[in-house]
Design a protein around this motif. Structure first.
Motif, PDB file in Angstrom:
ATOM      1  N   LEU A 188     139.187 -82.597  29.767  1.00 11.27           N
ATOM      2  CA  LEU A 188     137.782 -82.183  29.764  1.00 11.27           C
ATOM      3  C   LEU A 188     137.244 -82.167  31.188  1.00 11.27           C
ATOM      4  O   LEU A 188     137.536 -83.051  31.983  1.00 11.27           O
ATOM      5  CB  LEU A 188     136.926 -83.119  28.896  1.00 11.27           C
ATOM      6  N   GLU A 189     136.394 -81.158  31.438  1.00 15.08           N
ATOM      7  CA  GLU A 189     135.863 -80.889  32.776  1.00 15.08           C
ATOM      8  C   GLU A 189     134.677 -81.782  33.130  1.00 15.08           C
ATOM      9  O   GLU A 189     133.715 -81.302  33.738  1.00 15.08           O
ATOM     10  CB  GLU A 189     135.462 -79.414  32.856  1.00 15.08           C
ATOM     11  N   THR A 190     134.690 -83.071  32.742  1.00  9.74           N
ATOM     12  CA  THR A 190     133.574 -83.961  33.043  1.00  9.74           C
ATOM     13  C   THR A 190     133.129 -83.754  34.494  1.00  9.74           C
ATOM     14  O   THR A 190     133.948 -83.604  35.390  1.00  9.74           O
ATOM     15  CB  THR A 190     133.988 -85.412  32.751  1.00  9.74           C
ATOM     16  N   VAL A 240     138.668 -67.857  22.084  1.00  9.96           N
ATOM     17  CA  VAL A 240     137.572 -68.152  23.014  1.00  9.96           C
ATOM     18  C   VAL A 240     138.134 -68.228  24.439  1.00  9.96           C
ATOM     19  O   VAL A 240     137.529 -67.726  25.389  1.00  9.96           O
ATOM     20  CB  VAL A 240     136.861 -69.465  22.619  1.00  9.96           C
ATOM     21  N   TYR A 241     139.329 -68.794  24.563  1.00 11.70           N
ATOM     22  CA  TYR A 241     139.983 -68.925  25.864  1.00 11.70           C
ATOM     23  C   TYR A 241     140.595 -67.587  26.314  1.00 11.70           C
ATOM     24  O   TYR A 241     140.321 -67.108  27.412  1.00 11.70           O
ATOM     25  CB  TYR A 241     141.087 -69.984  25.801  1.00 11.70           C
ATOM     26  N   ASN A 242     141.444 -67.007  25.455  1.00 12.57           N
ATOM     27  CA  ASN A 242     142.269 -65.880  25.905  1.00 12.57           C
ATOM     28  C   ASN A 242     141.568 -64.526  25.810  1.00 12.57           C
ATOM     29  O   ASN A 242     141.619 -63.741  26.758  1.00 12.57           O
ATOM     30  CB  ASN A 242     143.591 -65.875  25.130  1.00 12.57           C
ATOM     31  N   ALA A 302     143.543 -76.431  37.675  1.00 15.28           N
ATOM     32  CA  ALA A 302     142.782 -75.247  38.111  1.00 15.28           C
ATOM     33  C   ALA A 302     141.681 -74.922  37.100  1.00 15.28           C
ATOM     34  O   ALA A 302     140.540 -74.611  37.476  1.00 15.28           O
ATOM     35  CB  ALA A 302     143.721 -74.054  38.281  1.00 15.28           C
ATOM     36  N   HIS A 303     142.026 -75.006  35.804  1.00 15.10           N
ATOM     37  CA  HIS A 303     141.069 -74.712  34.728  1.00 15.10           C
ATOM     38  C   HIS A 303     139.856 -75.659  34.800  1.00 15.10           C
ATOM     39  O   HIS A 303     138.708 -75.211  34.800  1.00 15.10           O
ATOM     40  CB  HIS A 303     141.810 -74.846  33.391  1.00 15.10           C
ATOM     41  N   GLU A 304     140.106 -76.958  34.890  1.00 21.28           N
ATOM     42  CA  GLU A 304     138.992 -77.932  34.880  1.00 21.28           C
ATOM     43  C   GLU A 304     138.161 -77.819  36.160  1.00 21.28           C
ATOM     44  O   GLU A 304     136.942 -78.014  36.136  1.00 21.28           O
ATOM     45  CB  GLU A 304     139.509 -79.362  34.691  1.00 21.28           C
ATOM     46  N   LEU A 305     138.811 -77.501  37.289  1.00 20.88           N
ATOM     47  CA  LEU A 305     138.044 -77.308  38.522  1.00 20.88           C
ATOM     48  C   LEU A 305     137.121 -76.097  38.387  1.00 20.88           C
ATOM     49  O   LEU A 305     135.938 -76.162  38.761  1.00 20.88           O
ATOM     50  CB  LEU A 305     138.988 -77.141  39.720  1.00 20.88           C
ATOM     51  N   ALA A 306     137.641 -74.990  37.842  1.00 16.57           N
ATOM     52  CA  ALA A 306     136.816 -73.785  37.702  1.00 16.57           C
ATOM     53  C   ALA A 306     135.595 -74.044  36.805  1.00 16.57           C
ATOM     54  O   ALA A 306     134.526 -73.460  37.019  1.00 16.57           O
ATOM     55  CB  ALA A 306     137.656 -72.645  37.136  1.00 16.57           C
ATOM     56  N   HIS A 307     135.754 -74.930  35.826  1.00 14.03           N
ATOM     57  CA  HIS A 307     134.610 -75.284  34.967  1.00 14.03           C
ATOM     58  C   HIS A 307     133.432 -75.859  35.769  1.00 14.03           C
ATOM     59  O   HIS A 307     132.299 -75.828  35.290  1.00 14.03           O
ATOM     60  CB  HIS A 307     135.021 -76.333  33.940  1.00 14.03           C
ATOM     61  N   GLN A 308     133.687 -76.409  36.960  1.00 10.09           N
ATOM     62  CA  GLN A 308     132.575 -76.995  37.714  1.00 10.09           C
ATOM     63  C   GLN A 308     131.538 -75.918  38.038  1.00 10.09           C
ATOM     64  O   GLN A 308     130.349 -76.174  38.043  1.00 10.09           O
ATOM     65  CB  GLN A 308     133.064 -77.706  38.993  1.00 10.09           C
ATOM     66  N   ASN A 362     132.168 -70.556  29.228  1.00 13.66           N
ATOM     67  CA  ASN A 362     132.891 -71.688  29.813  1.00 13.66           C
ATOM     68  C   ASN A 362     134.399 -71.431  29.809  1.00 13.66           C
ATOM     69  O   ASN A 362     135.059 -71.435  30.850  1.00 13.66           O
ATOM     70  CB  ASN A 362     132.668 -72.966  29.000  1.00 13.66           C
ATOM     71  N   GLU A 363     134.927 -71.245  28.614  1.00 14.36           N
ATOM     72  CA  GLU A 363     136.392 -71.259  28.464  1.00 14.36           C
ATOM     73  C   GLU A 363     137.046 -69.961  28.942  1.00 14.36           C
ATOM     74  O   GLU A 363     138.155 -69.988  29.478  1.00 14.36           O
ATOM     75  CB  GLU A 363     136.767 -71.578  27.017  1.00 14.36           C
ATOM     76  N   GLY A 364     136.355 -68.838  28.762  1.00 10.38           N
ATOM     77  CA  GLY A 364     136.888 -67.585  29.272  1.00 10.38           C
ATOM     78  C   GLY A 364     136.995 -67.636  30.791  1.00 10.38           C
ATOM     79  O   GLY A 364     138.026 -67.296  31.374  1.00 10.38           O
ATOM     80  N   TRP A 365     135.927 -68.093  31.441  1.00 10.90           N
ATOM     81  CA  TRP A 365     135.933 -68.171  32.906  1.00 10.90           C
ATOM     82  C   TRP A 365     136.982 -69.148  33.425  1.00 10.90           C
ATOM     83  O   TRP A 365     137.696 -68.863  34.398  1.00 10.90           O
ATOM     84  CB  TRP A 365     134.548 -68.576  33.439  1.00 10.90           C
ATOM     85  N   ALA A 366     137.059 -70.340  32.808  1.00 12.01           N
ATOM     86  CA  ALA A 366     138.016 -71.341  33.308  1.00 12.01           C
ATOM     87  C   ALA A 366     139.441 -70.818  33.147  1.00 12.01           C
ATOM     88  O   ALA A 366     140.296 -70.992  34.029  1.00 12.01           O
ATOM     89  CB  ALA A 366     137.828 -72.666  32.583  1.00 12.01           C
ATOM     90  N   THR A 367     139.707 -70.141  32.029  1.00  5.70           N
ATOM     91  CA  THR A 367     141.038 -69.575  31.805  1.00  5.70           C
ATOM     92  C   THR A 367     141.319 -68.463  32.819  1.00  5.70           C
ATOM     93  O   THR A 367     142.392 -68.414  33.436  1.00  5.70           O
ATOM     94  CB  THR A 367     141.149 -69.036  30.360  1.00  5.70           C
TER      95      THR A 367
END
Ligand code: ARG
Ligand code: ZN
Length: 507
Positions: free
Chosen positions: A339-341, A434-436, A357-363, A380-385
């Protein structure tokens, strides 16, 4: 803070205060210049259809100060239960004339409440419409309805616009709570401590909170644990840990606006590593479980060593890193996901490069700009992916185009294609589509508007809605602005049409 930046006519970004989230459900105070205040109860939800009792109306939290004392379970016996006592000092501003207001709190017993320093009496929950005398509080714990509320009746009543400090003392046995789809979340008790991962509305399992991303606030923590245990929260230590009588208190300060689901206070046998920095000077603090296997540790160390380069890369694409610090919490216990806390993602078992990389992009995507409704989770999830695709591409691996092609090419079931990422449902928040399909949507958007407008749009999105929350419609507006194109048909196809998008965007 419930300030949401909105675009007004003429493209000017202004800050407006949203009175009760969206779809204001609480009664509205009398307009100025008419008869005196009209005190009513704040609503028991922020108005999010997926989680009707998550968040609350009638006020806007500015700051949470959380003093927690936690005893993890003994190492051997099941069940995994710990004990938690907390003092939450919550500074809020009334946004209506308040007779009563709610906080969300699940599975904890409140032992004392003061408002503006005045104690409230604990009473039985009154029947709807019934009056209660004097300053009072009560709790409702309805697991079937997922309705977990602490109601506070302050006396004197609180006029709209007034700031007030609410102090809630509470205690409870910590367990391993489940979210609406049955996944572990919230204060997840582990053998050696706790993994604290609260998306979407699990923060209420460990502190009283307006548990919805539309009410961001700043946080400060003092977390007391048995000496030898390490407690890691968001932001940076604001003073060194203090040990006495076999207990250590860890102090953390998170001065950036933060959504409740991004709060953590994880406890374990962590090695707190020396601080290092990104090129842009962001301090990075990692906490890594001392009990990882050699393989887990190798994978984790290799990925964490790339964090400064990843920050550099994402800053070059998305604009400045949005918070005061960064780093990882890697626990040998597992909740089955990362989780991108905010400022300090939590990883289960080990931290792989793609996940880091995914959790960092969530910031940038999710944390700086949060979903206004949980329905908007694809942002959230589309962008992080997609950002992880970009990272791999930049490192000379699979290109983003190849990643898109390998998502697009295979035959998939009708059920896969009929899933609407624009409205995935509470049980579909973390569905693979949601991710892909979310990442593919962004790649198609990039092909549609061109590289320059695509990355300009990403930076404008973060800049405009930083510290706030926004919707898919806001996102479309940003891209229409940077591209000069009407994108109704594009987003209709990608977010809503229940079929495979046409090959128009396949290069
Ligand atoms: N936002 C997290 C991530 O993709 C996933 C959270 C999954 N949460 C859950 N309750 N299943 O990085
Ligand atoms: Zn994610």
């Amino acid at each position: 803070m419930r300030t949401v930046k909105m675009r007004m006519a003429g493209g000017l970004a202004v800050a407006v205060v949203v009175m009760a989230g969206f779809g204001a459900t609480g009664a509205v105070a009398a307009p100025p210049g008419t008869a005196g205040p009209r005190y009513t109860a704040g609503s028991d939800g922020a108005g999010d259809p997926y989680f009707p009792y998550s968040g609350n109306g009638g006020y806007d939290v500015q700051h949470y100060d959380l003093a927690l004392t936690y005893t993890p379970p003994a190492m051997a016996p099941a069940p995994l239960q710990g004990s938690l006592t907390g003092v939450a000092t919550i500074d809020l501003v009334a946004t209506q004339d308040l007779d009563r207001f709610n906080l969300d709190l699940r599975g904890m017993d409140v032992t004392r409440v003061t408002v503006g320093g005045k104690p409230a009496a604990e009473v039985e929950a009154p029947a709807p419409g019934d009056e209660v005398d004097g300053a009072a509080y009560w709790q409702v714990q309805d697991d079937a309805a997922r309705r977990w509320e602490l109601t506070v009746q302050p006396r004197p009543k609180v006029k709209s616009g007034k700031s007030v400090r609410v102090v809630v003392e509470y205690r409870g046995t910590t367990v391993r709570p489940l979210d609406v789809e049955g996944a572990l979340y919230g204060w997840v008790t582990t053998r050696d401590g706790a993994i604290v991962v609260s998306e979407p509305e699990g923060s209420m399992t460990w502190y009283p909170v307006s548990d919805h991303p539309t009410d961001k606030a700043t946080y400060r923590f003092a977390i007391t644990v048995p000496a030898g245990k390490v407690a890691v929260a968001n932001g940076l230590p604001h003073k060194p840990a203090e040990t006495s009588d076999g207990w250590t208190t860890w102090f953390w300060d998170a001065p950036d606006q933060q959504a409740s689901y991004l709060t953590t206070a994880s406890v374990g046998d962590f090695e707190l590593r020396p601080t290092y920095t990104s090129t842009s000077g962001i301090p990075i603090v990692d906490a890594v479980d001392a009990n990882l296997t050699a393989n887990q540790l190798n994978t984790t160390n290799a990925s964490l060593a790339l964090q400064p380069a990843m920050i550099d890369f994402f800053e070059s694409r998305f604009g400045p890193y949005p918070f005061n610090s960064y780093g990882a919490i890697v626990d040998d216990d597992s909740v089955g996901y990362a989780l991108e806390t905010q400022t300090r993602p939590v990883y289960s078992g080990s931290a792989g490069q793609g996940t880091v990389a995914h959790e960092l992009a969530h910031q940038w995507f999710g944390n700086a700009v949060s979903p206004l409704r949980w329905q908007d989770i694809w942002l959230n999830e589309g962008w992080a992916t997609y950002a992880a695709w970009l990272w791999t591409d930049d490192r000379g691996g699979t290109t983003a185009q190849q990643a898109y092609n390998s998502w697009y090419a295979p035959a998939r079931t009708a059920a896969y294609w009929s899933f609407q990422i624009g409205d995935p449902g509470d049980l579909g928040l973390f569905a693979t589509q949601v991710y892909n399909r979310g990442a593919a949507t962004l790649h198609a958007l990039r092909v549609e508007v061109g590289d320059e407008a695509f990355f300009e749009g990403a930076r404008l999105w973060v800049e405009r809605f930083n510290d706030g929350a926004a919707t898919s419609a806001d996102f479309q507006s940003v891209y229409e602005e940077v591209s000069g194109e009407d994108l109704d048909a594009f987003f209709q196809i990608w977010l809503w049409d229940q079929v495979k998008p046409p090959a128009t965007w396949t290069l």
